[in-house]
Design an enzyme around this catalytic site. Structure first.
Site, mmCIF file in Angstrom:
data_model
loop_
_atom_site.group_PDB
_atom_site.id
_atom_site.type_symbol
_atom_site.label_atom_id
_atom_site.label_comp_id
_atom_site.label_asym_id
_atom_site.label_seq_id
_atom_site.Cartn_x
_atom_site.Cartn_y
_atom_site.Cartn_z
ATOM 1 N N HIS A 213 -7.724 2.076 5.962
ATOM 2 C CA HIS A 213 -8.969 2.326 6.688
ATOM 3 C C HIS A 213 -9.689 0.989 6.894
ATOM 4 O O HIS A 213 -9.121 -0.068 6.624
ATOM 5 C CB HIS A 213 -9.829 3.327 5.905
ATOM 6 C CG HIS A 213 -9.091 4.599 5.621
ATOM 7 N ND1 HIS A 213 -8.691 5.454 6.623
ATOM 8 C CD2 HIS A 213 -8.630 5.148 4.465
ATOM 9 C CE1 HIS A 213 -8.043 6.482 6.096
ATOM 10 N NE2 HIS A 213 -7.989 6.316 4.790
ATOM 11 N N ARG B 141 -8.184 -3.703 -6.774
ATOM 12 C CA ARG B 141 -8.668 -2.937 -7.931
ATOM 13 C C ARG B 141 -7.628 -1.879 -8.269
ATOM 14 O O ARG B 141 -7.133 -1.202 -7.394
ATOM 15 C CB ARG B 141 -9.993 -2.285 -7.525
ATOM 16 C CG ARG B 141 -10.694 -1.592 -8.636
ATOM 17 C CD ARG B 141 -11.920 -0.870 -8.079
ATOM 18 N NE ARG B 141 -12.671 -0.261 -9.164
ATOM 19 C CZ ARG B 141 -12.339 0.891 -9.711
ATOM 20 N NH1 ARG B 141 -11.291 1.561 -9.281
ATOM 21 N NH2 ARG B 141 -13.071 1.376 -10.700
ATOM 22 N N HIS C 178 -9.639 -1.565 4.041
ATOM 23 C CA HIS C 178 -8.353 -2.266 3.841
ATOM 24 C C HIS C 178 -8.135 -3.316 4.917
ATOM 25 O O HIS C 178 -7.627 -4.400 4.644
ATOM 26 C CB HIS C 178 -7.200 -1.264 3.870
ATOM 27 C CG HIS C 178 -7.368 -0.128 2.920
ATOM 28 N ND1 HIS C 178 -7.783 1.111 3.308
ATOM 29 C CD2 HIS C 178 -7.204 -0.074 1.579
ATOM 30 C CE1 HIS C 178 -7.856 1.905 2.260
ATOM 31 N NE2 HIS C 178 -7.516 1.209 1.188
ATOM 32 N N THR D 132 0.823 -1.211 0.000
ATOM 33 C CA THR D 132 0.000 0.000 0.000
ATOM 34 C C THR D 132 0.856 1.259 0.000
ATOM 35 O O THR D 132 1.999 1.245 0.448
ATOM 36 C CB THR D 132 -0.977 0.018 1.205
ATOM 37 O OG1 THR D 132 -1.751 1.214 1.152
ATOM 38 C CG2 THR D 132 -0.258 -0.044 2.537
ATOM 39 N N ARG D 133 0.255 2.353 -0.535
ATOM 40 C CA ARG D 133 0.917 3.658 -0.493
ATOM 41 C C ARG D 133 -0.012 4.688 0.143
ATOM 42 O O ARG D 133 0.209 5.874 0.070
ATOM 43 C CB ARG D 133 1.315 4.123 -1.903
ATOM 44 C CG ARG D 133 0.264 3.956 -2.980
ATOM 45 C CD ARG D 133 0.618 4.693 -4.247
ATOM 46 N NE ARG D 133 -0.053 5.954 -4.289
ATOM 47 C CZ ARG D 133 -1.230 6.176 -4.886
ATOM 48 N NH1 ARG D 133 -1.860 5.193 -5.515
ATOM 49 N NH2 ARG D 133 -1.769 7.361 -4.884
#
Ligand code: PPS
Length: 581
Positions: A207, A296, A210, A202-203
């Site tokens: 929340h 996605r 996730h 992740t970057r």
């Protein structure tokens, strides 16, 4: 020591590369380096070097040579035939490249402080076709794509490739306990008995969606979970990684104890969508991971200038699937998670029952809510995360702001700036500094004249100081002539990432300024005693991008200051105390 417990997944290409050398060899290389040219690495090159040295980029042994580069661009394969989707190249200036002899030259690779991190044994020196590289790797040559923008507009035009010997890893002073190398993570997995590990790249801050997604992924494939955020370089405009990491740390308590690990990856992302997804998985494989979540629009660069997304939302999953056997890591594909209000739960968007009410908050919407100090609902994220985000991204009325005046000499900039200063002091709450044209010339730019070059340097200096003030939550009021559009735009770009930038054009006509001639400068300019005088013998480019335009022939200084205050209120930079709940 590299941990490769037998039950762990094999690194990509068979072995975990470790480019570090012995202390004796390091001393020898340092000694010789006096005779070699040095290359000061850019932030992105440092990230790449770090992963080369640690084995994160196994099986690469250095920056790519031409055969590897060509293969990677054309069919995602190194010259050895091993799958590798992303060029890892060392870009240098033409002058530097031409000073090297392939086969014999060695280059000392240094960090910005001049510390020698590695030696590159130069095997290839060439000028790549960067347009062709962009098309092959990113499937576009549009520089609205951040990866292409870097390649075409920021990177140097020549490449040098060859094997590397590492003297020391780039130093980090932050989150040291969370920066595990591939060998250290492998050790850790072996120690904990984790045979199946699913990684989440992740970057962004994480929340509830996730957390839900990663938890489901781990359950589905019966694996432990590695939260493995990229903290090298991500997409311009992203939440800074210090804030993100604090958010990730807070999230750890939301998983069942002992099932999840957080480690930071010093990766410079390219936002290359499908190819990048494969690259991410190979890097994770080197870190001992068996499964990889592809959601996605993985590593998506957003949309082109016509609003068309560069990649389809599930293109990364499709390309991954095609190469899954060669990747050697199992993909855990996920659709976008959305919140079902009636059932108070998250589900993938392809599992939403028909007619169900679905809620979602986009990144842009979240940023807006933070800016305006509006509520961020509990279904979206955890209160601890909101608190952390608000600390770093306070509402606009608590952010720094620069009010940047531009206008002719004698147009009234300084007078209005001083009225504005007192208005801000009256409101209180934020420190205020004036950077007036004359005062800056005295204290910051006393050696400069009025050529275009010198004026631009002067404005950049003002911009730098104003950006520091803005970054630290203060108000900077700048009042130079700033006659040139391009440098005003540069200053805007320097400041906007940190807070507000309001350009105020004091559009008093030159005739009025000349009539007033408060300092007698226009008379001197007409007489040719002062050369290059703005509006008389030097150009003034009126801005087309001013937030506020004021003609002092029509407004008093007090009224002009009031106009600016009203604009700031409208934009939320002056707010009601306590409205940031
Ligand atoms: S610039 O172009 O933004 O760098 O100019 P700036 O630093 O704001 O200029 C500050 C004051 O310098 C006086 N001055 C001149 N102005 C324009 N052109 C020439 N050649 C020149 N020589 C001296 C002028 O008084 C500027 O102050 P203000 O407050 O604008 O009158």
């Amino acid at each position: 020591m590299t941990a490769q417990a037998s039950h762990l997944i094999a690194p990509h290409g068979g072995e975990l590369v470790d480019l570090g050398v012995s202390t004796e060899r390091a001393a020898e290389l340092k000694n010789h380096s006096r005779e070699w040219p040095s290359w000061d690495l850019s932030p992105r090159q440092i990230c790449d070097l770090e992963l080369l040295l640690s084995g994160g980029f196994s099986p690469l042994h250095g920056f790519m040579t031409r055969p590897d580069y060509d293969g990677v661009c054309h069919n995602m394969k190194l010259a050895s035939g091993v799958l590798w989707p992303m060029p890892i190249t060392l870009d240098v200036t033409e002058q530097f490249a031409k000073s090297l002899k392939p086969g014999t030259s060695k280059v000392a690779l240094r960090d910005p402080e001049g510390v020698m991190l590695a030696v590159l044994h130069v095997e290839d020196v060439w000028q790549p076709d960067r347009q062709a590289e962009a098309k092959a790797v990113f499937n576009t040559t549009s520089d609205a794509h951040p990866g292409v923008d870097y390649l075409i507009n920021k990177a140097n035009p020549w490449y040098i490739g060859g094997k590397i010997e590492g003297l020391q890893a780039p130093s980090h002073y932050d989150f040291k306990n969370l920066r595990l190398t591939p060998a250290e993570l492998r050790n850790e997995f072996a120690r904990l008995g984790w045979r199946r590990v699913v990684a989440f790249q992740t970057r962004n801050p994480m929340h509830r969606a996730h957390q839900e997604l990663t938890f489901r992924a781990a359950k589905t494939v019966e694996a432990n979970l590695l939260i493995h955020p990229s903290v090298g370089m991500t997409k311009p405009g992203d939440v800074d990684y210090f804030t993100r990491v604090r958010c990730y740390q807070l999230l750890m308590s939301k998983y069942p104890q002992g099932t999840v690990k957080l480690s930071l990856l010093p990766l410079a992302m390219r936002m290359g969508g499908p190819r990048e997804a494969i690259w991410h998985a190979l890097i994770r494989k080197n870190h001992g991971v068996t499964h990889f979540i592809v959601g996605r629009d993985h590593a998506g660069p957003g949309s082109d200038r016509n609003g068309k997304p560069f990649y389809g939302p599930y293109e990364a999953q499709e390309l991954f699937k095609k190469h899954e056997a060669d990747i050697g890591v199992t993909m855990v594909p996920f659709n976008m998670m959305v919140y079902l209000e009636d059932q108070n739960k998250y589900v993938p968007d392809n599992e939403v029952p028909s007619g169900a009410r679905v809620l979602n908050i986009s990144g842009t919407e979240l940023r807006q809510r933070l800016n305006e100090g509006r509520e961020i609902p509990g279904w979206f994220t955890y209160p601890e995360v909101v608190h952390e985000l608000r600390r770093s991204y306070p509402p606009r009325h608590q952010q720094g702001v620069t009010i940047f005046f531009t206008g002719l000499s004698g147009s009234g900039k300084s007078t209005i700036a001083n009225v504005l200063l007192t208005k801000f002091l009256e409101v209180g709450g934020r420190p205020v500094t004036i950077l007036d044209g004359d005062l800056v010339r005295k204290h910051l730019s006393s050696e400069l004249g009025f050529s275009k070059e010198h004026r631009d340097i002067n404005i950049r200096r003002i911009g730098y100081v104003a950006s520091e003030i803005t970054k630290n939550g203060g108000i900077a009021i700048c009042a130079p002539i700033a006659p040139y559009d391009s440098v005003r735009k540069q200053v805007r770009h320097m400041i906007e990432p940190y807070g507000g930038f309001i350009l105020v054009h004091i559009a008093t006509p030159v005739e009025t300024c000349e009539q007033r001639d408060r300092k007698g400068l226009y008379a001197k300019a007409r007489a040719g005693i002062i050369k290059e005088f703005t509006g008389i013998s030097d150009p003034y480019e009126a801005p087309a991008d001013a937030e506020v335009t004021i003609d002092t022939a029509e407004l008093t200084a007090e009224e002009a200051a009031q106009e600016i205050i009203l604009h700031l209120e409208r934009e939320g930079f002056i707010g009601v105390a306590g409205a940031s709940a």
